[in-house]
Design an enzyme around this catalytic site. Structure first.
Site, mmCIF file in Angstrom:
data_model
loop_
_atom_site.group_PDB
_atom_site.id
_atom_site.type_symbol
_atom_site.label_atom_id
_atom_site.label_comp_id
_atom_site.label_asym_id
_atom_site.label_seq_id
_atom_site.Cartn_x
_atom_site.Cartn_y
_atom_site.Cartn_z
ATOM 1 N N GLU A 6 -6.212 -6.006 -14.044
ATOM 2 C CA GLU A 6 -6.410 -4.504 -13.407
ATOM 3 C C GLU A 6 -7.322 -4.444 -12.467
ATOM 4 O O GLU A 6 -6.769 -3.102 -11.179
ATOM 5 C CB GLU A 6 -5.953 -3.669 -14.081
ATOM 6 C CG GLU A 6 -4.628 -4.043 -14.993
ATOM 7 C CD GLU A 6 -3.323 -3.687 -14.591
ATOM 8 O OE1 GLU A 6 -3.236 -3.274 -13.556
ATOM 9 O OE2 GLU A 6 -2.737 -4.521 -14.450
ATOM 10 N N TRP B 167 -6.071 -5.550 -9.128
ATOM 11 C CA TRP B 167 -4.487 -5.347 -8.209
ATOM 12 C C TRP B 167 -5.231 -4.521 -7.778
ATOM 13 O O TRP B 167 -4.464 -4.340 -6.055
ATOM 14 C CB TRP B 167 -4.257 -4.631 -9.249
ATOM 15 C CG TRP B 167 -3.077 -3.965 -8.878
ATOM 16 C CD1 TRP B 167 -2.975 -2.435 -8.962
ATOM 17 C CD2 TRP B 167 -1.279 -4.272 -8.466
ATOM 18 N NE1 TRP B 167 -1.439 -2.256 -8.187
ATOM 19 C CE2 TRP B 167 -1.044 -3.599 -8.132
ATOM 20 C CE3 TRP B 167 -0.894 -5.247 -8.039
ATOM 21 C CZ2 TRP B 167 0.565 -3.076 -7.179
ATOM 22 C CZ3 TRP B 167 0.201 -5.450 -7.825
ATOM 23 C CH2 TRP B 167 1.436 -4.813 -7.676
ATOM 24 N N TRP C 174 16.825 9.377 2.935
ATOM 25 C CA TRP C 174 16.104 10.917 1.777
ATOM 26 C C TRP C 174 16.959 11.931 1.769
ATOM 27 O O TRP C 174 17.364 11.971 2.491
ATOM 28 C CB TRP C 174 14.930 10.584 1.785
ATOM 29 C CG TRP C 174 13.696 9.031 1.972
ATOM 30 C CD1 TRP C 174 13.267 8.564 3.244
ATOM 31 C CD2 TRP C 174 13.859 8.298 1.107
ATOM 32 N NE1 TRP C 174 12.677 7.633 2.994
ATOM 33 C CE2 TRP C 174 12.580 7.558 1.251
ATOM 34 C CE3 TRP C 174 14.017 8.451 -0.286
ATOM 35 C CZ2 TRP C 174 12.467 6.352 0.563
ATOM 36 C CZ3 TRP C 174 13.213 7.244 -1.178
ATOM 37 C CH2 TRP C 174 12.629 6.420 -0.539
ATOM 38 N N ASN D 231 -1.636 5.467 -16.492
ATOM 39 C CA ASN D 231 -0.457 4.837 -15.750
ATOM 40 C C ASN D 231 0.939 4.598 -15.899
ATOM 41 O O ASN D 231 1.314 4.777 -15.006
ATOM 42 C CB ASN D 231 -1.485 3.529 -15.570
ATOM 43 C CG ASN D 231 -1.151 2.851 -14.424
ATOM 44 O OD1 ASN D 231 -0.697 2.858 -13.567
ATOM 45 N ND2 ASN D 231 -0.079 1.819 -15.312
ATOM 46 N N TRP E 250 9.376 8.609 -0.884
ATOM 47 C CA TRP E 250 8.012 8.659 -2.100
ATOM 48 C C TRP E 250 7.197 9.073 -1.215
ATOM 49 O O TRP E 250 5.880 9.472 -2.006
ATOM 50 C CB TRP E 250 7.875 7.478 -2.104
ATOM 51 C CG TRP E 250 7.437 6.222 -0.732
ATOM 52 C CD1 TRP E 250 8.711 5.986 0.136
ATOM 53 C CD2 TRP E 250 6.794 5.919 0.402
ATOM 54 N NE1 TRP E 250 8.174 4.959 1.192
ATOM 55 C CE2 TRP E 250 6.579 5.603 1.299
ATOM 56 C CE3 TRP E 250 4.917 6.272 -0.308
ATOM 57 C CZ2 TRP E 250 6.333 4.831 1.912
ATOM 58 C CZ3 TRP E 250 4.421 6.106 0.220
ATOM 59 C CH2 TRP E 250 4.334 5.157 1.930
ATOM 60 N N TRP F 146 2.490 3.399 -4.834
ATOM 61 C CA TRP F 146 3.818 4.511 -4.408
ATOM 62 C C TRP F 146 4.737 3.322 -4.160
ATOM 63 O O TRP F 146 5.883 3.412 -4.506
ATOM 64 C CB TRP F 146 3.550 5.778 -4.459
ATOM 65 C CG TRP F 146 3.067 7.227 -5.184
ATOM 66 C CD1 TRP F 146 2.225 7.796 -5.183
ATOM 67 C CD2 TRP F 146 4.524 8.069 -5.628
ATOM 68 N NE1 TRP F 146 2.292 8.092 -5.624
ATOM 69 C CE2 TRP F 146 3.876 8.711 -6.070
ATOM 70 C CE3 TRP F 146 5.462 7.979 -5.288
ATOM 71 C CZ2 TRP F 146 4.763 10.068 -6.725
ATOM 72 C CZ3 TRP F 146 6.418 9.002 -5.836
ATOM 73 C CH2 TRP F 146 5.855 9.923 -6.445
#
Length: 457
Positions: free
Chosen positions: A269, A272, A300, A335, A353, A376
């Protein structure tokens, strides 16, 4: 007389493993400066970040004073303020740790060029990622776009060991620093959940590795459990460096082999985070530009009432509302629940988003220029190695799986606390609950709508 060395602090608010600070201290006389940058192309900080920054800088001022280094904070146009400080203090050298956003790199490159023209020594350093983005490439020499091969390469790299706490001259009297921040009421509320600063970061890491890491691989998905490190805001502000975390975790794995597997998952992680910084470095502004071009054409919905209900934790879907209320109360969100809230907004509600990312940017204490938009875009489907468009989280089944007893939901959504476990994630099946809204969206029909919109691309 020896010229003063100036260390320009940004997202590296620590004294240990701070190579720019080490370089400045080698000159014997050093000062530190933090600039709240007023540049039109730079994204302004969110309010939660400003709250954390104010307190973090004051913790850092105390630590620097023990080394005989004064910290000053100013606000304004970056280059103007930096060269003003150089003139005021007769600085003959300036040092900083590198940052990786496209606008930030352009600002830093321009300043470095001017410093060299004016004969002022300058150097920048790697300090805020495990491996710098320009040092990671595929066999074809291109940036990685898929995480697994990125991680397989990163984990084999020899991560540089962190620098020790520097030793320097006599301590000076610390002084309060001011970034022009006036703490609102909600700032005091968030403050009840956090200890800020370098010492707090190391205490949190030590506690995690001693007491919590064994449960991390499974427990990290359970929002009611304390199974995560809680280091994200400390990393975002550089109160602890990723390589300090990396080497501390590896040392525990070496001495306690039973923890090695869990620590490997934890370090993936951390990897990441580096992957997101690689995307930040190699792409256009990832907070506004989809990393997969076709998503720029997605139609959207404009649904201001739904967006506001989502922001305030009033969607009528308990685990979504629990997450949004946790965010407002504490400045963070679990998370797993971040993924669920993002999926509901970008897919079920078909709201851009970027509007959700901006809300998180304003309200998260761990708002990070790479992780926030990178994650996101992952959920929305427009990021590199993203969640596929047809993966639309069902918040009811996710709640039943990861919060089966409803402990998390009951904490943050007391309106549904009296419901039995089998209904706590879908109160509409109980005929509704007083003072709690009906769902603002039909999960099944909105899923089908999202699939059609994404297929149309």
């Amino acid at each position: 007389m020896t010229a003063t060395a100036l260390v320009w602090l940004r997202n590296d608010l620590r004294v240990t493993d701070n190579p720019a600070l080490h370089a400045a201290l080698r000159h014997g006389r050093a000062r530190a400066i933090h600039i709240e940058e007023s540049v039109s192309r730079l994204r302004p900080r969110g309010e939660a970040s400003r709250w954390w920054l104010h307190h973090s800088l004051n913790r850092l001022a105390d630590e620097l004073a023990q080394l005989g280094v004064a910290l000053e904070t100013v606000a304004g146009e970056t280059e103007v303020e930096l060269f003003k400080a150089i003139g005021q203090h007769g600085a003959g050298s300036v040092y900083w740790n590198r940052r990786y956003g496209p606008v930030e790199r352009e600002i830093d490159a321009g300043i470095k060029a001017r410093l060299k023209r004016e004969g002022i020594e300058t150097e920048s350093f790697a300090a805020n990622v495990l491996v710098e983005p320009f040092q990671m490439a595929t066999g074809a020499g291109k940036p990685y776009s898929v995480y697994t091969p990125f991680w397989n390469t990163l984990r084999k790299r020899d991560i540089e060991r962190p620098l020790p706490r520097p030793r320097h001259g006599e301590a000076i009297r610390p002084r309060q620093v001011d970034i022009g921040y006036r703490e609102p009421d909600w700032g005091r509320k968030i403050g009840g959940h956090w200890e800020i600063g370098e010492a707090a970061a190391h205490e949190r890491l030590e506690r995690f590795l001693e007491q919590l890491v064994t449960d991390y691989p499974e427990g990290r998905d359970i929002p009611a459990k304390a199974a995560t490190s809680g280091l994200s805001p400390h990393l975002a502000f550089g109160e602890i460096s990723p390589r300090q975390v990396w080497h501390a975790a590896l040392a525990v794995a070496q001495h306690e082999p039973a923890k090695a597997s869990a620590i490997d998952k934890f370090l993936s992680e951390l990897g990441w985070r580096d992957f997101n910084y690689n995307q930040l470095y190699h792409r256009e502004d990832i907070a506004s530009v989809p990393m997969v071009e076709k998503y720029a054409h997605l139609k959207w919905r404009h649904a201001d009432a739904a967006l506001k209900a989502w922001q305030r934790g009033q969607t009528g879907i308990p685990i979504i509302d629990a997450g949004m209320r946790e965010l407002w109360e504490t400045g963070v969100m679990h998370n797993r629940v971040r993924m669920l809230t993002a999926s509901l907004l970008a897919k079920n509600l078909l709201i851009d988003w970027r509007k959700g990312e901006q809300w998180f940017w304003d309200t998260l204490v761990d708002a990070d220029p790479a992780n926030n938009p990178g994650n996101w875009q992952w959920v929305a489907g427009s990021g590199l190695d993203a969640s596929p468009y047809f993966r639309i989280f069902n918040p009811v089944t996710q709640g039943e799986r990861f919060d089966p007893g409803g402990d998390y939901v009951r904490r943050w959504v007391p309106e549904v606390a009296a419901l039995p476990d089998k209904l706590v994630h879908q109160p509409w099946e109980a005929g509704g609950v007083a003072n709690y809204p009906e769902p603002i969206v039909d999960l099944k029909l909105s899923r089908e709508r999202a699939l059609e919109a994404f297929k149309a691309l």
